[in-house]
Design a protein around this motif. Structure first.
Motif, short mmCIF file in Angstrom:
data_model
loop_
_atom_site.label_atom_id
_atom_site.label_comp_id
_atom_site.label_asym_id
_atom_site.label_seq_id
_atom_site.Cartn_x
_atom_site.Cartn_y
_atom_site.Cartn_z
N PHE A 141 0.84 -1.19 -0.04
CA PHE A 141 0.04 0.03 -0.03
C PHE A 141 0.97 1.23 -0.13
O PHE A 141 0.70 2.32 -0.74
CB PHE A 141 -0.73 -0.19 1.26
N MET A 142 1.93 1.41 0.87
CA MET A 142 2.76 2.22 0.88
C MET A 142 3.60 2.79 -0.25
O MET A 142 3.98 3.67 -0.69
CB MET A 142 3.67 2.26 2.13
N GLY A 143 4.05 1.47 -0.96
CA GLY A 143 4.85 1.61 -2.21
C GLY A 143 3.77 2.43 -3.39
O GLY A 143 4.13 2.90 -4.15
N HIS A 144 2.89 1.52 -3.24
CA HIS A 144 1.84 2.00 -4.39
C HIS A 144 1.19 3.43 -4.27
O HIS A 144 1.16 4.20 -5.37
CB HIS A 144 0.33 1.16 -4.48
N ARG A 145 0.78 3.77 -3.16
CA ARG A 145 0.26 5.12 -2.76
C ARG A 145 1.14 6.17 -2.36
O ARG A 145 0.95 7.25 -2.31
CB ARG A 145 -0.94 5.03 -1.77
#
Length: 49
Positions: free
Chosen positions: A10-14
């Motif tokens: 999630f942190m990498g994508h967003r």
């Protein structure tokens, strides 16, 4: 462990990399509370919080 992988994805994508220090502090305090549970230092740690 799956929750950590999903959180990292999630942190990498967003691009929410600002969450890393928040998670680090939470993990540090959680580990400190778990490690000091039942020791002579525990009453002093709990007064900090």
């Amino acid at each position: 462990m799956e929750m950590l992988r999903e959180l990292w994805a999630f942190m990498g994508h967003r691009k929410k990399y600002w969450l890393l220090p928040v998670l680090g502090v939470m993990l540090t305090f959680g580990g400190l509370l778990i490690l000091t549970q039942g020791s002579a230092v525990a009453p002093f740690i709990y007064t900090v919080f």
